[in-house]
Motif scaffolding. Structure first.
Motif, PDB file in Angstrom:
ATOM      1  N   ARG A 198       0.841  -1.174  -0.088  1.00  0.00           N
ATOM      2  CA  ARG A 198       0.043  -0.076  -0.123  1.00  0.00           C
ATOM      3  C   ARG A 198       0.960   1.335  -0.110  1.00  0.00           C
ATOM      4  O   ARG A 198       0.518   2.288  -0.662  1.00  0.00           O
ATOM      5  CB  ARG A 198      -0.780   0.059   1.047  1.00  0.00           C
ATOM      6  N   TYR A 230       2.131   1.950  -3.421  1.00  0.00           N
ATOM      7  CA  TYR A 230       1.025   2.780  -4.016  1.00  0.00           C
ATOM      8  C   TYR A 230       1.113   3.979  -3.885  1.00  0.00           C
ATOM      9  O   TYR A 230       0.948   4.890  -4.529  1.00  0.00           O
ATOM     10  CB  TYR A 230      -0.253   1.950  -4.072  1.00  0.00           C
ATOM     11  N   MET A 246       2.774  -3.009 -10.995  1.00  0.00           N
ATOM     12  CA  MET A 246       1.872  -3.294 -10.014  1.00  0.00           C
ATOM     13  C   MET A 246       1.403  -4.877 -10.364  1.00  0.00           C
ATOM     14  O   MET A 246       0.901  -5.416  -9.200  1.00  0.00           O
ATOM     15  CB  MET A 246       0.748  -2.413 -10.356  1.00  0.00           C
ATOM     16  N   SER A 247       1.448  -5.318 -11.535  1.00  0.00           N
ATOM     17  CA  SER A 247       0.919  -6.585 -11.843  1.00  0.00           C
ATOM     18  C   SER A 247       2.007  -7.450 -10.937  1.00  0.00           C
ATOM     19  O   SER A 247       1.466  -8.841 -10.600  1.00  0.00           O
ATOM     20  CB  SER A 247       0.879  -6.932 -13.306  1.00  0.00           C
ATOM     21  N   TYR A 270       0.943  -8.503  -7.451  1.00  0.00           N
ATOM     22  CA  TYR A 270      -0.421  -8.938  -7.201  1.00  0.00           C
ATOM     23  C   TYR A 270      -0.520 -10.338  -6.447  1.00  0.00           C
ATOM     24  O   TYR A 270      -1.405 -10.502  -5.559  1.00  0.00           O
ATOM     25  CB  TYR A 270      -1.235  -9.261  -8.527  1.00  0.00           C
ATOM     26  N   ILE A 322      -1.026  -8.907  -3.072  1.00  0.00           N
ATOM     27  CA  ILE A 322      -2.373  -7.949  -3.036  1.00  0.00           C
ATOM     28  C   ILE A 322      -3.273  -9.241  -2.943  1.00  0.00           C
ATOM     29  O   ILE A 322      -4.127  -9.165  -1.730  1.00  0.00           O
ATOM     30  CB  ILE A 322      -2.644  -7.302  -4.156  1.00  0.00           C
ATOM     31  N   ARG A 347      -7.672   1.298 -11.466  1.00  0.00           N
ATOM     32  CA  ARG A 347      -7.025   0.132 -10.874  1.00  0.00           C
ATOM     33  C   ARG A 347      -6.496  -0.015  -9.718  1.00  0.00           C
ATOM     34  O   ARG A 347      -6.488  -1.115  -8.889  1.00  0.00           O
ATOM     35  CB  ARG A 347      -6.059  -0.305 -12.217  1.00  0.00           C
ATOM     36  N   MET A 348      -5.926   1.172  -9.173  1.00  0.00           N
ATOM     37  CA  MET A 348      -5.473   1.127  -7.935  1.00  0.00           C
ATOM     38  C   MET A 348      -6.486   1.055  -7.037  1.00  0.00           C
ATOM     39  O   MET A 348      -6.358   0.460  -5.806  1.00  0.00           O
ATOM     40  CB  MET A 348      -4.595   2.438  -7.750  1.00  0.00           C
ATOM     41  N   ASP A 378      -7.445  -2.401  -6.391  1.00  0.00           N
ATOM     42  CA  ASP A 378      -6.052  -3.257  -5.731  1.00  0.00           C
ATOM     43  C   ASP A 378      -6.294  -2.885  -4.286  1.00  0.00           C
ATOM     44  O   ASP A 378      -6.088  -3.942  -3.574  1.00  0.00           O
ATOM     45  CB  ASP A 378      -4.854  -2.632  -6.352  1.00  0.00           C
ATOM     46  N   GLU A 435      -9.024  -5.183  -2.948  1.00  0.00           N
ATOM     47  CA  GLU A 435      -8.628  -6.362  -2.778  1.00  0.00           C
ATOM     48  C   GLU A 435      -7.582  -6.630  -1.400  1.00  0.00           C
ATOM     49  O   GLU A 435      -7.831  -7.626  -0.964  1.00  0.00           O
ATOM     50  CB  GLU A 435      -7.402  -6.689  -3.879  1.00  0.00           C
ATOM     51  N   TYR A 492     -12.459  -5.836 -12.333  1.00  0.00           N
ATOM     52  CA  TYR A 492     -12.109  -4.604 -12.754  1.00  0.00           C
ATOM     53  C   TYR A 492     -12.371  -4.718 -14.358  1.00  0.00           C
ATOM     54  O   TYR A 492     -11.838  -5.529 -14.969  1.00  0.00           O
ATOM     55  CB  TYR A 492     -10.446  -4.398 -12.656  1.00  0.00           C
TER      56      TYR A 492
END
Length: 370
Positions: free
Chosen positions: A180, A183, A219-220, A223, A226, A251-252, A255, A258, A266
């Motif tokens: 987090r 992000y 970011m992927s 995951y 996440i 998308r954030m 996430d 999640e 999404y």
């Protein structure tokens, strides 16, 4: 401000302006060049055509501000344009003159309540322009949490070195940086800074797209962490409105839900309203999150929410909106028929918990901290 779900002088008013934007834009440019003949010498015919193109954008954003009865929306747009023009060496006086003439042209050619609201919006923009600096404050601060990492991440990406940028973040997460925080303190300020640098003319659109794509790829890679959060049996559908291509913000948001234990779906950019309704039904979604980063798309948000409410009938879903226009005007969510707006991904999770109340507690035993 229009009443909740109102947008109703409103959509008709916007259509009356946008439907005539070519005519109105040309009228403004013709009047401006007639009053200041030196502009023709400075810009020529090609410059006049570019001025008309700029006016069409001004009119589009003005129409949305009129539709929402939100002078603040147009004021922020005008402030953004002033900074953009400063980077292009276009005097602020040219922008001021064109807005003053636009107010006159709308009054003459449109008139009525539409022109009255447009005049308020333009007046607010003109009042604010003298206070807008030519260069906005940077979004990266070495003294901010993980500011050094964000700066190194951006420097690597602007140098075209995606591998180094990604490694910086992944190694920091392996060393204990919460996802987090990556992000909130690395990706988010970096993307905002890239937007600022483009606005100032210091990087190209290609740079901006590269940084966005590289960040989505990074970011992927996070995951697996996440999706490891404990599930709470609550579902979120997240989407951008039609025409909106800036999807990384929503998308954030997905996430963060999640990470808070939600099951998220999404839909990306340009999902038709019928597909959104179907997804909410099929996934039994408790919350629908809708994003728009451009003021010109606020009307599309209102229309999507209207179609979702109509398509669901008695089926209730909490609708959260977010994005730049909703941060500018904190009450704008009421005009588009939403249940609330969130300034960021973390705020969206908190708002969902508040909107659901005991219902969400019973369904999932509470929302985990992101």
């Amino acid at each position: 401000m229009a009443a909740a779900g109102g947008y109703g002088l409103t959509r008709t008013a916007a259509a009356e302006i946008t439907g005539r934007r070519d005519e109105l834009a040309q009228a403004v440019v013709s009047a401006q060049f007639a009053r200041r003949p030196a502009l023709r010498d400075r810009y020529g015919d090609a410059g006049a055509a570019k001025c008309a193109e700029d006016l069409r954008y001004h009119i589009l954003y003005l129409a949305e501000a009129v539709a929402a009865d939100s002078p603040r929306l147009f004021s922020e747009y005008a402030a953004w344009v002033k900074v953009l023009f400063a980077g292009l060496k276009i005097p602020a006086s040219d922008l001021r003159d064109s807005l003053e003439i636009l107010r006159e042209v709308v009054a003459e050619r449109v008139g009525g309540p539409v022109a009255d609201v447009a005049a308020r919006c333009i007046a607010a923009a003109l009042d604010g322009l003298p206070h807008v600096p030519d260069e906005p404050v940077a979004h990266l601060d070495p003294a901010a949490p993980h500011g050094w990492l964000a700066q190194r991440y951006l420097d690597a990406l602007l140098a075209g070195d995606r591998r180094t940028a990604t490694t910086l973040v992944l190694e920091a997460v392996e060393a204990g940086l919460p996802v987090r925080d990556a992000y909130l303190h690395v990706f988010q300020p970096t993307l905002r800074e890239v937007g600022r640098l483009w606005q100032l003319g210091r990087i190209s659109v290609a740079h901006e797209h590269f940084v966005t794509a590289a960040t989505q790829a990074t970011m992927s890679m996070l995951y697996p962490r996440i999706f490891a959060a404990e599930r709470h049996g609550l579902a979120l559908v997240a989407t951008c409105v039609s025409g909106e291509m800036h999807e990384i913000g929503i998308r954030m948001v997905a996430d963060f839900f999640e990470m808070a234990g939600w099951d998220t779906y999404y839909l990306g950019a340009n999902a038709p309203a019928a597909a959104v309704v179907r997804a909410v039904r099929e996934r039994n979604a408790a919350v629908l999150a809708v994003s728009a980063t451009i003021t010109a798309h606020v009307g599309a948000v209102a229309e999507l929410i209207r179609q979702v409410r109509e398509g669901l009938g008695d089926r209730r879903v909490h609708v959260i909106v977010g994005g730049y226009p909703f941060n500018i005007d904190p009450d704008l969510w009421r005009s588009v028929g939403a249940d609330g707006s969130a300034a960021g991904a973390e705020d969206a999770v908190t708002l969902a918990a508040r909107l659901g109340g005991a219902e969400f507690q019973d369904a999932g035993g509470g929302i985990a901290a992101a």
